[in-house]
Enzyme design. Sequence first.
Site, mmCIF file in Angstrom:
data_model
loop_
_atom_site.group_PDB
_atom_site.id
_atom_site.type_symbol
_atom_site.label_atom_id
_atom_site.label_comp_id
_atom_site.label_asym_id
_atom_site.label_seq_id
_atom_site.Cartn_x
_atom_site.Cartn_y
_atom_site.Cartn_z
ATOM 1 N N TRP A 200 -14.670 -7.233 -6.101
ATOM 2 C CA TRP A 200 -13.316 -7.264 -5.550
ATOM 3 C C TRP A 200 -13.290 -8.237 -4.359
ATOM 4 O O TRP A 200 -14.197 -8.208 -3.518
ATOM 5 C CB TRP A 200 -12.892 -5.857 -5.093
ATOM 6 N N ARG A 444 -9.153 5.546 -5.047
ATOM 7 C CA ARG A 444 -7.884 5.340 -4.338
ATOM 8 C C ARG A 444 -6.932 6.511 -4.630
ATOM 9 O O ARG A 444 -5.746 6.316 -4.888
ATOM 10 C CB ARG A 444 -7.248 4.016 -4.783
ATOM 11 N N LYS A 477 5.147 -7.528 -11.201
ATOM 12 C CA LYS A 477 3.699 -7.592 -10.933
ATOM 13 C C LYS A 477 3.107 -6.299 -11.472
ATOM 14 O O LYS A 477 3.448 -5.210 -11.002
ATOM 15 C CB LYS A 477 3.481 -7.717 -9.430
ATOM 16 N N ASP A 479 0.089 -4.075 -11.810
ATOM 17 C CA ASP A 479 -1.186 -3.888 -11.120
ATOM 18 C C ASP A 479 -2.034 -2.815 -11.806
ATOM 19 O O ASP A 479 -1.534 -2.013 -12.605
ATOM 20 C CB ASP A 479 -0.868 -3.481 -9.666
ATOM 21 N N CYS A 527 -2.321 -8.084 -12.585
ATOM 22 C CA CYS A 527 -3.080 -7.959 -11.355
ATOM 23 C C CYS A 527 -3.980 -6.747 -11.531
ATOM 24 O O CYS A 527 -3.604 -5.781 -12.188
ATOM 25 C CB CYS A 527 -2.084 -7.725 -10.217
ATOM 26 N N ASP A 549 -7.242 -10.560 -4.357
ATOM 27 C CA ASP A 549 -6.634 -9.999 -3.149
ATOM 28 C C ASP A 549 -7.083 -10.766 -1.919
ATOM 29 O O ASP A 549 -6.501 -10.610 -0.842
ATOM 30 C CB ASP A 549 -7.045 -8.523 -2.982
HETATM 31 C C1 DGJ Z 1 -3.659 -4.392 -5.240
HETATM 32 C C2 DGJ Z 1 -3.025 -5.732 -5.394
HETATM 33 O O1 DGJ Z 1 -3.963 -6.687 -5.754
HETATM 34 C C3 DGJ Z 1 -2.302 -6.093 -4.102
HETATM 35 O O2 DGJ Z 1 -1.775 -7.383 -4.194
HETATM 36 C C4 DGJ Z 1 -1.230 -5.070 -3.855
HETATM 37 O O3 DGJ Z 1 -0.270 -5.158 -4.864
HETATM 38 C C5 DGJ Z 1 -1.839 -3.690 -3.809
HETATM 39 N N1 DGJ Z 1 -2.645 -3.408 -4.953
HETATM 40 C C6 DGJ Z 1 -0.769 -2.649 -3.692
HETATM 41 O O4 DGJ Z 1 -1.274 -1.374 -3.764
#
Ligand code: DGJ
Length: 729
Positions: A200, A444, A477, A479, A527, A549
């Site tokens: 990460w 998380r 987006k 995620d 993402c 990130d």
């Molecule tokens: C992980 C993503 O990569 C970030 O850009 C953001 O959207 C956060 N999650 C939000 O929880």
Amino acid sequence: MGIHYNEEHRLFHLQGPNTSYIIQLNKNGVPMHAYWGRKVSDAPWVGMLNFQERASFSPNPYPEDRTISFDTLPQEYPAYGSSDFRHPAYQVQLEDGSTITELTYVEHRISSGKPQLKGLPSTYAENDSEAHTLELELQDEKSGLRVMLIYSVFAEHDAIVRSVKLKNKGNTTLRLLRALSGSVDFRHDKFHFLQLSGAWSRERDMFRRQVVPGIQSVESRRGSSSHQQNPFIALVSPNTDEEQGEAYGFSLVYSGSFIAQAEVDQFRTTRVTMGINPFDFEWRLEAGQEFQTPEMVMVYSGAGLGGMSRIYHRLYRSRLCRGIHRDRTRPVLVNNWEATYFQFNADKIENIAKVGQELGIELFVLDDGWFGHRDNDDSSLGDWKVDYRKLPGGLADLAERVNRLDMQFGLWFEPEMVSPDSDLYRAHPDWCLHVPDRRRTEARQQLILDLSREDVCEYLIESIGSVLRSAPITYVKWDMNRNMTEIGSALLAPERQRETAHRYMLGLYKVLETITSEFPNILFESCSGGGGRFDPGMLYYMPQTWTSDNTDAVSRLRIQYGTSMVYPISTMGAHVSAVPNHQVHRMTSLKTRGDVAMSGNFGYELDLTQLTDLEKDQIKAQVQQYKEIRHLVQFGDFYRLRSPFEGNDTSWMMVAGDGSEAFVVYVRVLAEPNAPLDWLKFKGLDPDAKYQVGDEEALYGGDQLMYAGLAIPKLDGDYQSYTWRLIKK
Ligand code: DGJ
């Protein structure tokens, strides 16, 4: 060009624009791998396979011929158990417990076009003249196992794409223990193994090492392609560099656990295999059922790593990514994540958008925290209902306020997850991946929804769809912030539990297909904590990915350079963020941050309301500059000039397909005292043309710019950048 069958030699010749791939059936009908590399003419091709008697440790399956051992022959889809001791491409267990099968030729079909893979993402042809396909059908007579090897070649792209369909034509159950997408046996081991690995916030670092006897592999066991390893490897000649030398790329169109490996055997041949990771995988194939493997995209380039990458870029940009945004320039965006994290309200958002509009930004993206009661990452995933405490007028009202500023509105989701503190989890505690009576490991504070279940997929399609219908949303987006643990499904029978992870991927792909088809105008960006699922599978549904990130300009040099090995620049999200940078706490100039982020889908990820007037002026100019070059960034050819993995500076450039213009980015990391004068040689230009460089009056020859280069201007201080805009005159 195309696919030719030579009846006399039982040989299939697959030809791309500059590549040949040859398969030959042996006298028993077992498909052998005869050649892959630079294009050869369509001659009969005798003597491609060499048979030699070896010691008894390479056994002979046909007693009458001691020159044949599968241990020594290059094969197309090798089995284990009858004289080949290398890792096989597949393994099937029969009802009697045995695992011996032998695949021999039944029939083949050569056709125009390229079939789509049922339920899985893949490259495609828009019409039949663009591609040719070979379907080579094999069988194991005793078990009723039928295996179809499917290969396609493109008229315009030097790629061999292949997958496998395994069918049960018998009347007993077959257990697939391993079903890889393909295998290639190279005649030698004079290779370096290239991989993209990381973690990460430092995704896709490049690693290159010499292959040695034994196995060198990359794999994911995370239920996701992962930050740690990317589903890509390349075998390259030891002398291969950016511009010259042979490179063989292998890329898997899949987003789940995978394996990619090269095995060097006792005779110094190299076998590459790739596909769904057999680790913790099994699939029961009942009578009449079939199993489709993911697609593997193999690229040969005789023109170094740069040549290989450009083949992948063109193919993935135009025949993997889909939808109306594929060929459209992408909007400059501002995202509120690093600006506000979870602490925002509608007025704050509108204020950021207002400044954004003044600076020329086109899209506002509302990130995490707009739903349930999500004031931190402890709760609410799964409850896709707006939080009226933060947005009293709801999403439609906020989107309209943003629209009134003449900006588009985008929204963040993390659809595949559920927080234990959510109405969804309280109502359906068995909807997550889990194993009965075992801990449900959180990451998380969240669990993963069980997308192998139809009801869960339906819930997602409905709940996400209703939000998307409720407001003028033009960007999403998507995620995904954790990997799988306790992989099990409440609905699958005990003997099918090891199918869960792949069934999850099939469910996810179905959800994505349904939602992206229902909302064709929305631009989707995938993402996974940044680039944890930056793979071709996701790009089939969403033409861009949040690269990392980590938004620090210096870290991004490595991340974006590594990513560019396979993935087109148009697929990489890249934003300017505040300093000190939130991930590495480094200070870099706004110029350097802008120059690095411009080599991607450009945007900002900071609180625009906090900017000074000077910064606003700079950003306005950056946005303007990006709009002038974004067609090059998003549709041009990419050339790497200097590698961040090799030195103190990085450089790359984007050139229009016809060489008519280009944009060059140069970044030097640390300042050097009294440094030597340094010349940067450009690439990909028209050597016979004259180019204007920036607003200089004198014109430069394309040949001069490429062969002599330009002196890099003096740069003061650490983390400095410089860009050149070239226009053909
Ligand atoms: C992980 C993503 O990569 C970030 O850009 C953001 O959207 C956060 N999650 C939000 O929880």
